[in-house]
Design a protein around this motif. Sequence first.
Motif, short mmCIF file in Angstrom:
data_model
loop_
_atom_site.label_atom_id
_atom_site.label_comp_id
_atom_site.label_asym_id
_atom_site.label_seq_id
_atom_site.Cartn_x
_atom_site.Cartn_y
_atom_site.Cartn_z
N GLU A 1 0.75 4.54 8.32
CA GLU A 1 1.48 3.26 8.20
C GLU A 1 2.49 3.31 7.06
OE1 GLU A 1 -2.04 0.35 9.98
OE2 GLU A 1 -1.86 0.61 7.82
N GLU A 2 2.10 3.91 5.95
CA GLU A 2 3.03 4.05 4.82
C GLU A 2 4.20 4.96 5.18
OE1 GLU A 2 3.12 2.24 2.19
OE2 GLU A 2 1.12 1.35 2.26
N LYS B 1 6.66 2.97 7.09
CA LYS B 1 7.37 2.05 6.19
C LYS B 1 8.48 2.76 5.42
CE LYS B 1 3.42 -0.96 5.27
NZ LYS B 1 2.47 -1.37 4.23
#
Length: 171
Positions: free
Chosen positions: A123-124, A127
Motif C-alpha cells: 500500500e505504501e 502511495k
Amino acid sequence: MEVVRTYLELSAPNALRAAAPLPANAEVVRLDPCSLGDYRRLYRAVGASWHWRDRLAWDDDSLRAHLTSPDIFVWELVVGGESAGYFELRRSGDAEIELAYFGLALAFIGRGLGGALLTRAVEEAWKLGAHRVWLHTCTLDSAHALPNYRARGFREYRTERYQVDLESSPT
C-alpha cells in the motif's frame, strides 16, 4: 550451496490480496530520517537468520548516502512497544518500487503479522506512485516468505540460480 532467487511483481493496486489487519497493539512507523543505528539494528534483527550480509559491509558514509536518498523509504513494525520487523522500499526506474528488504524478527514469526506488514508495504508503494511493485526472495529466506508473497497476489516472473559460500560470507 545452490540458491534459487525468485522475482515477483504486482502490476496493479487491485492485484493486492490484503491480509487481515495488524492487531491493535501494533503500529507501522516511517523512519524519516532513518538513523544509521536504527537501520543496522533492524537489518541485523530481521536478516541474521536468513544470511543477510550485504549491508553489514557498508561503512557509515555509504549507508548514510543510501538512507538519505530521496528514493529510499524505511518503515518499522512495532508490536507492544517492541521492534518486530521492517520494510524498505526503493523507487527505481519508471515509477517502479522495489520492496528491497522485508521481514520480521524471529520472535514475531508465526503470529500472523507477516501478511499484514506485507499488505502495508505494498500500500505504501502505491502511495509513492508505483505502477509496478516488485521484489525478490531466495531459498535462504524464511520458508514463510514465498507463500506470503504469493498469497498477497505477487506473481513470479523470473528465477535464477547461483552459488553461495555461506562460510566465507561476511558476518
